[in-house]
Design an enzyme around this catalytic site. Structure first.
Site, PDB file in Angstrom:
ATOM      1  CG  PHE A   2      26.433  58.018  98.141  1.00  0.00           C
ATOM      2  CD1 PHE A   2      25.541  57.587  97.472  1.00  0.00           C
ATOM      3  CD2 PHE A   2      27.412  57.109  98.810  1.00  0.00           C
ATOM      4  CE1 PHE A   2      25.700  56.184  97.189  1.00  0.00           C
ATOM      5  CE2 PHE A   2      27.627  55.812  98.422  1.00  0.00           C
ATOM      6  CZ  PHE A   2      26.914  55.296  97.574  1.00  0.00           C
ATOM      7  CG  PHE A  56      18.612  58.175  97.349  1.00  0.00           C
ATOM      8  CD1 PHE A  56      18.222  58.873  98.419  1.00  0.00           C
ATOM      9  CD2 PHE A  56      18.573  58.616  96.130  1.00  0.00           C
ATOM     10  CE1 PHE A  56      17.683  60.336  98.224  1.00  0.00           C
ATOM     11  CE2 PHE A  56      17.942  59.909  95.922  1.00  0.00           C
ATOM     12  CZ  PHE A  56      17.651  60.673  96.917  1.00  0.00           C
TER      13      PHE A  56
HETATM   14 CU1  CUA Z   1      19.632  59.063 103.445  1.00  0.00          CU
HETATM   15 CU2  CUA Z   1      17.727  59.084 104.157  1.00  0.00          CU
END
Ligand code: CUA
Length: 156
Positions: free
Chosen positions: A75, A77
């Site tokens: 996802f 980050f």
């Molecule tokens: Cu997740 Cu680049």
């Protein structure tokens, strides 16, 4: 127009090859139902993926003698889980998807390099023969903090 006998044969040969190719392809596709790889294609709804098996409980579970299944969500980050620990020699069957945009899943120093695509489940296996800390990075640009997206696999 004059055509050499060999040219004619070559033309006949080429057209025949094309016809045979299309016939074989057509027979395989329509009569035998052969489709490109993807027969085992596994799709999910990215909006509800975290509520359903197995992605409702991402993580590691033992499935055999030093064999594990690692269910991983990517996802923005990060990854869930962001860290897994394994004994040396563990074989891991990775099951990967994304909840939002396309991410990468590259275990540095190995040949494991998958895409995490929302709606698609990706699988691969890897045996961790060497102890150490393996860094997993996202190699698909996914937004502002793309370069911070990582997880670790600890093998000891
Ligand atoms: Cu997740 Cu680049």
């Amino acid at each position: 127009m004059h055509m050499h006998r060999l040219e004619k044969w070559w033309l006949v040969f080429g057209i025949s090859m094309l016809a045979i190719f299309l016939l074989v392809l057509g027979t395989a596709t329509f009569a035998m139902g052969v489709t490109p790889p993807g027969e085992h294609r596994h799709t999910v709804n990215p909006e509800t993926v975290t509520q359903n098996e197995p992605f409702d409980k991402p993580g590691l579970r033992q499935v055999g003698d030093n064999e594990y299944e690692a269910v991983i969500l990517a996802f923005v980050f990060g990854y869930s889980p962001d860290r897994i620990e394994l004994p040396v020699g563990a074989k891991v069957n990775f099951v990967l998807t994304s909840t939002d945009v396309v991410h990468g899943f590259h275990i540095i120093g190995t040949n494991v390099n998958m895409m995490a695509v929302p709606g698609e489940v990706n699988h691969t296996s890897y045996t961790f023969k060497e102890p150490g800390e393996y860094l997993v990075l996202c190699n698909e640009y996914c937004g502002a903090a793309h370069e911070q997206m990582q997880m670790r696999i600890i093998v000891k």
